[in-house]
Design a protein around this motif. Structure first.
Motif, short mmCIF file in Angstrom:
data_model
loop_
_atom_site.label_atom_id
_atom_site.label_comp_id
_atom_site.label_asym_id
_atom_site.label_seq_id
_atom_site.Cartn_x
_atom_site.Cartn_y
_atom_site.Cartn_z
N ARG A 35 0.60 -1.68 0.53
CA ARG A 35 -0.44 0.24 0.13
C ARG A 35 0.92 1.47 0.25
N MET A 96 -19.50 -2.10 6.23
CA MET A 96 -18.68 -2.92 6.74
C MET A 96 -19.17 -4.15 7.59
N LYS A 113 -6.87 6.42 0.65
CA LYS A 113 -6.20 5.34 -0.38
C LYS A 113 -5.05 6.70 -1.07
N1 IYR Z 1 -11.42 -2.69 0.36
C1 IYR Z 1 -11.29 -1.48 1.36
C2 IYR Z 1 -11.31 -2.32 2.71
C3 IYR Z 1 -10.52 -4.06 2.42
C4 IYR Z 1 -11.21 -5.41 2.68
C5 IYR Z 1 -10.35 -6.43 2.25
I1 IYR Z 1 -11.53 -7.70 2.34
C6 IYR Z 1 -9.08 -6.19 2.30
O1 IYR Z 1 -8.23 -7.48 2.01
C7 IYR Z 1 -8.14 -5.18 2.10
C8 IYR Z 1 -9.43 -4.26 2.48
C9 IYR Z 1 -10.40 -1.10 1.41
O2 IYR Z 1 -9.10 -1.58 0.56
O3 IYR Z 1 -9.51 -0.88 2.62
#
Ligand code: IYR
Length: 218
Positions: A35, A96, A113
């Protein structure tokens, strides 16, 4: 009927197969989703080769029901970031389940993000649900299976090429179809930010399932 030709196949000895498969295992196991990306550019040719590797994947009736959209325009990247964060904010603040949030907690993810603007390229992988054949909608076959296989090949090819990605799904992803002006037969399947890892990139220390956990023999 297709024309048929002899298969281009080079056999390996058993020793070589064992050696090569161990090397592949070691190499592929070192791949990590990241990330924290660097903004350093890399040749677009690398990305195109990786995409064409993915596009060599098997698919239902060889329809190749996918489009790989390369986003390099900083304005579009920031539009995508804004729209993705809007959805993710909602996801993390009510959409969620508690169990889901608890499963994500050790990963330390949240709705921010920034990498969507940092990376030199975002690849949005669209699945093509149907094709327009002279005004008639013709469904593709095994679309999710086909696109999933192509996505896996994309991820591994990118890793071989020395780059990193994240399989990102800021759901719902219909904003991507809109921002990128894609037609009705295309639905966003995965969003893949692509680049070098940041120099200070960190990844969680996690383990993968053992042979005994994932392989059964009957
Ligand atoms: N899409 C969100 C939450 C997320 C969901 C899963 I399942 C993951 O493995 C990681 C994140 C995000 O990208 O933060």
């Amino acid at each position: 009927m297709y024309e048929f030709k002899p298969l281009d196949y080079k056999s390996k000895s058993e020793e070589e197969m064992i050696r090569v498969s161990n090397e592949i295992l070691e190499n592929c196991s070192s791949r990590r989703s990241i990330r924290d990306f660097s903004d350093k550019k890399f040749p677009r040719e690398v990305l195109e080769n990786v995409i064409m590797t993915a596009s060599s994947a098997p698919s239902g009736a060889n329809k190749q029901p996918w489009t790989f959209c390369i986003v390099e325009d900083p304005k579009i990247k920031s539009e995508i970031r804004k729209a993705a964060e809007k959805e993710e904010y909602e996801n993390y603040h009510g959409r969620m389940s508690d169990t889901w949030l608890a499963d994500l907690a050790p990963l330390g993810t949240d709705w921010n993000k920034p990498f969507l603007e940092t990376v030199p390229y975002i690849v949005v992988l669209f699945k093509r649900v149907y094709e327009d054949f002279q005004g008639e909608k013709r469904n593709n076959y095994y679309v999710n299976e086909s696109v999933g296989i192509a996505a896996g090949m994309f991820i591994m090819a990118l890793h071989q090429a020395g780059l990193a990605t994240l399989t990102h799904t800021p759901s719902p992803m219909n904003f991507l179809q809109k921002i990128l002006g894609r037609p009705d037969n295309e639905r966003a399947y995965l969003l893949l930010p692509v680049g070098y890892p940041a120099t200070n990139a960190e990844v969680p220390v996690l383990t993968k399932k053992s042979r005994e956990e994932v392989i059964i023999t009957i």
